[in-house]
Scaffold this motif. Structure first.
Motif, PDB file in Angstrom:
ATOM      1  N   ARG A 114       8.679  -0.733  15.608  1.00  0.00           N
ATOM      2  CA  ARG A 114       8.546  -1.286  14.256  1.00  0.00           C
ATOM      3  C   ARG A 114       8.894  -2.775  14.238  1.00  0.00           C
ATOM      4  O   ARG A 114       8.220  -3.577  13.573  1.00  0.00           O
TER       5      ARG A 114
ATOM      6  N   THR B 110       6.096  -5.516  12.997  1.00  0.00           N
ATOM      7  CA  THR B 110       6.386  -6.416  11.874  1.00  0.00           C
ATOM      8  C   THR B 110       6.491  -7.852  12.355  1.00  0.00           C
ATOM      9  O   THR B 110       6.030  -8.776  11.680  1.00  0.00           O
TER      10      THR B 110
ATOM     11  N   GLU C 175      12.433  -3.579   7.053  1.00  0.00           N
ATOM     12  CA  GLU C 175      11.994  -3.490   5.663  1.00  0.00           C
ATOM     13  C   GLU C 175      10.465  -3.431   5.598  1.00  0.00           C
ATOM     14  O   GLU C 175       9.771  -3.669   6.585  1.00  0.00           O
ATOM     15  N   ASP C 176       9.957  -3.139   4.411  1.00  0.00           N
ATOM     16  CA  ASP C 176       8.507  -3.106   4.225  1.00  0.00           C
ATOM     17  C   ASP C 176       7.932  -4.509   4.454  1.00  0.00           C
ATOM     18  O   ASP C 176       8.408  -5.481   3.867  1.00  0.00           O
TER      19      ASP C 176
ATOM     20  N   ASP D 137       5.285  -5.966   3.403  1.00  0.00           N
ATOM     21  CA  ASP D 137       4.794  -6.609   2.186  1.00  0.00           C
ATOM     22  C   ASP D 137       5.928  -7.280   1.422  1.00  0.00           C
ATOM     23  O   ASP D 137       5.764  -8.379   0.872  1.00  0.00           O
ATOM     24  N   ASP D 138       7.088  -6.630   1.370  1.00  0.00           N
ATOM     25  CA  ASP D 138       8.238  -7.232   0.700  1.00  0.00           C
ATOM     26  C   ASP D 138       8.688  -8.492   1.426  1.00  0.00           C
ATOM     27  O   ASP D 138       9.050  -9.494   0.795  1.00  0.00           O
TER      28      ASP D 138
ATOM     29  N   ARG E 177      -0.232  -2.448   7.736  1.00  0.00           N
ATOM     30  CA  ARG E 177       0.980  -2.474   6.948  1.00  0.00           C
ATOM     31  C   ARG E 177       1.412  -1.072   6.563  1.00  0.00           C
ATOM     32  O   ARG E 177       0.612  -0.156   6.492  1.00  0.00           O
ATOM     33  N   SER E 178       2.706  -0.933   6.322  1.00  0.00           N
ATOM     34  CA  SER E 178       3.267   0.364   6.011  1.00  0.00           C
ATOM     35  C   SER E 178       2.719   0.883   4.686  1.00  0.00           C
ATOM     36  O   SER E 178       2.519   0.129   3.739  1.00  0.00           O
ATOM     37  N   THR E 179       2.491   2.186   4.644  1.00  0.00           N
ATOM     38  CA  THR E 179       2.054   2.816   3.401  1.00  0.00           C
ATOM     39  C   THR E 179       3.221   3.498   2.700  1.00  0.00           C
ATOM     40  O   THR E 179       3.024   4.225   1.734  1.00  0.00           O
TER      41      THR E 179
ATOM     42  N   ARG F  73       7.313   0.942  -1.644  1.00  0.00           N
ATOM     43  CA  ARG F  73       7.714  -0.444  -1.450  1.00  0.00           C
ATOM     44  C   ARG F  73       9.221  -0.588  -1.421  1.00  0.00           C
ATOM     45  O   ARG F  73       9.757  -1.356  -0.660  1.00  0.00           O
ATOM     46  N   ARG F  74       9.915   0.099  -2.288  1.00  0.00           N
ATOM     47  CA  ARG F  74      11.371   0.065  -2.250  1.00  0.00           C
ATOM     48  C   ARG F  74      11.862   1.499  -2.249  1.00  0.00           C
ATOM     49  O   ARG F  74      11.486   2.293  -3.092  1.00  0.00           O
TER      50      ARG F  74
END
Length: 206
Positions: free
Chosen positions: A19, A23, A128-129, A131-132, A181-183, A186-187
């Protein structure tokens, strides 16, 4: 306690490093498209110095890499870093939290002189995600360029650089592998790990 924590971390080391790598490569590719960035120092990128050595000696990468910015006032860089939400400031790497730190390689360079005029950022891509993390960096670049109400596009227009266009859901092809990207949500809440309770009589047998 230290041995317990080390053994617990080794159990998930493989999946965590995968991961971190995914990322890290995703963020490195995103940084390369930013007009504020002069250079990205990630050994897994083909245009990075030392890539051939990395390719010869390694089978993967971590989430640690460097970013060289164009010349910006020091107070703008401070505003960028102080306002980060997901990126903490620190030298560590390999943990859950993403980290960002301003560095100056010039005093410690010995093989050759560091001649880059811009500041260098040390990035650790955490778990972390993505996108964030990218949204956090986008807001940071807005503070860096002084366009708190505009964004990268208005700064790029003023500097004569084409505005950045990167669809949020577009998969990136990096080193021949598809990084998506992760699906996941988001939080998400995440629980503190707790030690398994001891059985009765364990302490008396030690």
């Amino acid at each position: 306690d230290d041995c317990y924590l080390a053994l617990r971390g080794l159990r998930t080391l493989d999946v965590r490093l995968q991961r971190h790598q995914e990322t890290g490569l995703l963020l490195a590719g995103w940084f390369k498209q930013r007009p504020e960035v002069k250079r990205v120092l990630h050994p897994a990128l083909p245009d990075c110095p030392g890539h051939e050595i990395w390719k010869r000696d390694f089978t993967g990468a971590s989430g640690l890499f460097g970013v060289i910015l164009d010349a910006f006032p020091k107070e703008n860089v401070t505003a960028m870093l102080d306002g980060m939400e997901y990126f903490a400031m620190g030298y560590s790497w390999g943990g859950f939290e993403s980290l960002i730190l301003q560095t100056d390689p010039k005093p410690v360079r010995s093989a050759n002189e560091w001649k880059e005029p811009g500041l260098c950022l040390r990035i650790h891509a955490g778990l972390e995600d993505p996108d964030d993390l990218i949204e956090d960096l986008e807001r940071g670049f807005e503070r860096l360029t002084g366009n708190l109400n505009g964004g990268a596009g208005s700064w790029a227009a003023a500097s004569g650089t084409p505005a950045l266009s990167m669809p949020a859901a577009t998969p990136k092809k990096i080193l021949g592998s598809s990084i998506r990207r992760s699906t996941a949500p988001r939080r998400f809440p995440f629980r503190r790990w707790r030690r398994r309770p001891r059985r009765a009589g364990t302490l008396s047998k030690i």
